[in-house]
Design a protein around this motif. Structure first.
Motif, PDB file in Angstrom:
ATOM      1  N   ALA A  73       0.801  -1.242   0.000  1.00  0.00           N
ATOM      2  CA  ALA A  73       0.000   0.000   0.000  1.00  0.00           C
ATOM      3  C   ALA A  73       0.826   1.280   0.000  1.00  0.00           C
ATOM      4  N   GLY A  74       2.029   1.237  -0.591  1.00  0.00           N
ATOM      5  CA  GLY A  74       2.834   2.451  -0.676  1.00  0.00           C
ATOM      6  C   GLY A  74       3.936   2.565   0.348  1.00  0.00           C
ATOM      7  N   VAL A  75       4.266   1.483   1.047  1.00  0.00           N
ATOM      8  CA  VAL A  75       5.357   1.510   2.026  1.00  0.00           C
ATOM      9  C   VAL A  75       6.668   1.849   1.327  1.00  0.00           C
ATOM     10  N   PRO A  76       7.476   2.744   1.892  1.00  0.00           N
ATOM     11  CA  PRO A  76       8.765   3.109   1.275  1.00  0.00           C
ATOM     12  C   PRO A  76       9.729   1.920   1.256  1.00  0.00           C
ATOM     13  N   PHE A  77      10.507   1.839   0.184  1.00  0.00           N
ATOM     14  CA  PHE A  77      11.391   0.695  -0.052  1.00  0.00           C
ATOM     15  C   PHE A  77      12.603   1.196  -0.807  1.00  0.00           C
ATOM     16  N   LEU A  78      13.777   0.838  -0.338  1.00  0.00           N
ATOM     17  CA  LEU A  78      15.015   1.231  -0.996  1.00  0.00           C
ATOM     18  C   LEU A  78      15.565   0.063  -1.810  1.00  0.00           C
ATOM     19  N   MET A  79      16.161   0.385  -2.948  1.00  0.00           N
ATOM     20  CA  MET A  79      16.728  -0.619  -3.840  1.00  0.00           C
ATOM     21  C   MET A  79      18.250  -0.641  -3.693  1.00  0.00           C
ATOM     22  N   LYS A  80      18.802  -1.807  -3.428  1.00  0.00           N
ATOM     23  CA  LYS A  80      20.251  -1.959  -3.522  1.00  0.00           C
ATOM     24  C   LYS A  80      20.686  -1.563  -4.921  1.00  0.00           C
ATOM     25  N   ASP A  81      21.812  -0.877  -5.030  1.00  0.00           N
ATOM     26  CA  ASP A  81      22.245  -0.333  -6.323  1.00  0.00           C
ATOM     27  C   ASP A  81      22.900  -1.414  -7.184  1.00  0.00           C
ATOM     28  N   LEU A  82      22.194  -2.539  -7.281  1.00  0.00           N
ATOM     29  CA  LEU A  82      22.700  -3.728  -7.970  1.00  0.00           C
ATOM     30  C   LEU A  82      21.518  -4.676  -8.119  1.00  0.00           C
ATOM     31  N   ALA A 116       3.349  -5.030  -5.814  1.00  0.00           N
ATOM     32  CA  ALA A 116       3.166  -5.354  -4.390  1.00  0.00           C
ATOM     33  C   ALA A 116       2.859  -4.121  -3.559  1.00  0.00           C
ATOM     34  N   GLY A 117       2.954  -2.935  -4.169  1.00  0.00           N
ATOM     35  CA  GLY A 117       2.666  -1.710  -3.439  1.00  0.00           C
ATOM     36  C   GLY A 117       3.866  -1.093  -2.766  1.00  0.00           C
ATOM     37  N   LEU A 118       5.076  -1.491  -3.149  1.00  0.00           N
ATOM     38  CA  LEU A 118       6.283  -0.909  -2.581  1.00  0.00           C
ATOM     39  C   LEU A 118       6.677   0.341  -3.359  1.00  0.00           C
ATOM     40  N   ASN A 119       6.986   1.397  -2.635  1.00  0.00           N
ATOM     41  CA  ASN A 119       7.409   2.653  -3.243  1.00  0.00           C
ATOM     42  C   ASN A 119       8.925   2.645  -3.349  1.00  0.00           C
ATOM     43  N   LEU A 120       9.444   2.379  -4.539  1.00  0.00           N
ATOM     44  CA  LEU A 120      10.881   2.260  -4.766  1.00  0.00           C
ATOM     45  C   LEU A 120      11.463   3.671  -4.823  1.00  0.00           C
ATOM     46  N   MET A 121      11.996   4.135  -3.679  1.00  0.00           N
ATOM     47  CA  MET A 121      12.256   5.574  -3.524  1.00  0.00           C
ATOM     48  C   MET A 121      13.732   5.938  -3.373  1.00  0.00           C
ATOM     49  N   GLY A 122      14.633   5.001  -3.613  1.00  0.00           N
ATOM     50  CA  GLY A 122      16.034   5.367  -3.524  1.00  0.00           C
ATOM     51  C   GLY A 122      16.954   4.191  -3.734  1.00  0.00           C
ATOM     52  N   ARG A 123      18.283   4.484  -3.708  1.00  0.00           N
ATOM     53  CA  ARG A 123      19.317   3.474  -3.941  1.00  0.00           C
ATOM     54  C   ARG A 123      20.227   3.365  -2.716  1.00  0.00           C
TER      55      ARG A 123
END
Length: 491
Positions: A73-82, A116-123
């Motif tokens: 539902a929009g939970v913030p989520f960070l992406m590993k830079d890989l 899934a509702g994840l907000n991909l908001m950074g690296r």
């Protein structure tokens, strides 16, 4: 900036809890994104864990494909830079050579995460190409452990581990080719699952056949968050080389029940490698705790040629990473890696693996097969094997012998040094079995220490069930309820 809640309230919720409040109308995805961005701004100056925040999806979480009807539902989520790419966004893989790299398309898993509702908001940070143990190249960044900033987070999911532990986000993306989810989770007090082969797709550029050992996942602070992530993001893309298996019951439901009485083996003696006495004490404490929950616990080890297994794993890494680097060189019309832009050990890995023969890879695959069969036979007699997450304690910043900036001239000796440290995680990648790091121990330095449970292939649900049983038994107080000094709640 006015935030939606206090930091105490923010960190009292896991991702599932935050999603429930969004669905109830109490919070919005934009409020969650602003809170996470503020948490990153508060903790990142001490940790150097986040490379970039995507300001556009902080301002408008629905602007980049997020499905607000997804379970998160929009939970913030960070992406590993890989790993999974995001179309048009930088992915620089911890490398000066990859500066400015903008993939042209989303990866399959990127779409699954957004659905899934994840907000991909950074690296978040990673060592170059995810090869070594720590995001620690002073020319790029040095990621520090929030429990004590003189120490590394380890890696390669370094920035993710620091941000989850520091409370900035409740869960974050991670990858694992030999322990890169589980080891930093263990050293930062998080939960880290390396899923079985056939759970998370690495399409379109690789498959479980070509990748062999690498998989995707997350780190979190609650078992149900990890379970929900697997439920929502698992599954193969069109054209996979193998069927992607499904579970008859969602893990988020399975973990509500305790497992039956389990046969749990303890071990820290893996081939040539042994844990320090202090670490063995932590393993024994975990074993006694599980006995107290009613499980049968004893010492046992698979009857595998572990020396041959680690040699084959080394061959796999050298050949895989050499070809990854070769692919990057080819796209730029280069004949060899440029010194100063690619780290010294990665250049040596390329040199050692660029011309590796199929015959050597075939011998490697034969050992992968015999090792996986030995572990399979072991799990006919035992449900779980419990090990320390590593054989040695967390290094301080600057321990270059584990880094790809090392001046060690011998690639295989460098890998052998890694195995003395990371003895217990790589073989689950080789065998395709699940491994779960749980923050049950404490190091002499005061840093957290993970205890790893491994199970048969497709035993992911059993590991999560056991972890949920432990979590209930301790009242949800992983790490004895402690928080790291670098934390969003710190004044």
């Amino acid at each position: 900036m006015t935030l939606a809640m206090s930091w105490e309230e923010w960190t009292s919720h896991d991702a599932v809890g935050l999603a429930e409040r969004v669905r109830s109308g109490e919070l919005t995805p934009a409020e969650l994104a602003r809170q996470a961005a503020a948490g990153i701004a508060k903790t990142n100056p001490s940790l150097s864990a986040v490379v970039e925040v995507f300001e556009d999806v902080v301002a408008d979480p629905l602007s980049d494909g997020l499905d607000p009807a997804g379970p998160f539902a929009g939970v913030p989520f960070l992406m590993k830079d890989l790993g999974p790419t995001l179309k048009g966004r930088l992915q620089e893989q911890g490398s000066l050579f990859m500066r400015g790299n903008r993939p042209a398309a989303d990866a399959w898993l990127t779409g699954r995460m957004r659905k899934a509702g994840l907000n991909l908001m950074g690296r978040t940070t990673t060592p170059e190409f995810g090869v070594c143990s720590s995001a620690e190249n002073p020319a790029i960044y040095v990621t520090r452990n929030p429990w004590h900033t003189d120490y590394t987070t380890c890696g390669s999911s370094a920035g993710t581990a620091a941000m989850v532990a520091a409370g900035a986000v409740p869960l974050s993306h991670a990858t694992d080719g030999g322990g890169s989810i589980r080891i930093p989770a263990g050293f930062n007090g998080n939960i880290g699952l390396k899923a079985s082969r056939g759970v998370f797709s690495i399409a379109p550029n690789l498959s479980d056949i070509s990748g062999f050992v690498s998989t995707q996942g997350c780190q979190s602070r609650s078992v149900r968050d990890t379970a929900a992530f697997v439920d929502a993001c698992r599954g193969g893309a069109p054209g996979e080389f193998m069927p992607y298996w499904a579970t008859p019951e969602p893990y988020t439901q399975l973990i509500k029940r305790d497992p039956g009485r389990l046969r749990i083996a303890l071990s820290h003696e893996w081939g040539d490698y042994r844990a320090t006495p202090a670490i063995v004490v932590e393993l024994e404490k975990a074993g006694r705790f599980l006995e107290g929950l009613g499980h049968h616990v004893d010492w046992a080890l698979p009857e595998a040629d572990l020396r041959a297994a680690f040699a084959a794993q080394t061959t796999c890494y050298i050949s895989n990473f050499a070809q990854v680097i070769a692919g990057f060189l080819e796209t730029r019309g280069l004949q060899r890696p440029p010194e100063g832009l690619i780290e010294p050990m990665n250049i040596r890995i390329w040199e050692a693996g660029k011309d590796m023969s199929y015959a050597e890879r075939y011998r490697m695959q034969a050992v992968f097969n015999s090792t996986a069969r030995a572990f399979g036979a072991f799990f006919e007699e035992w449900d779980i094997i419990l090990t320390p997450i590593t054989a040695l304690p967390t290094p301080k910043i600057g321990a270059t012998e584990y880094l790809t900036i090392s001046d060690n001239p011998d690639v295989r000796d460098w890998f052998g040094n890694l195995w003395k440290f990371f003895a217990y995680t790589p073989l689950s990648n080789l065998c395709g079995i699940p491994g779960l790091s749980m923050p049950m121990g404490r190091q002499e330095s005061g840093l957290p220490f993970g205890i790893q449970a491994q199970a048969r292939q497709a035993g992911d649900g059993l590991l999560l069930q056991l972890a949920a049983q432990i979590e209930r038994a301790i009242g949800g107080r992983w790490n004895d309820g402690r928080r790291p000094p670098v934390h969003v709640t710190a004044t």
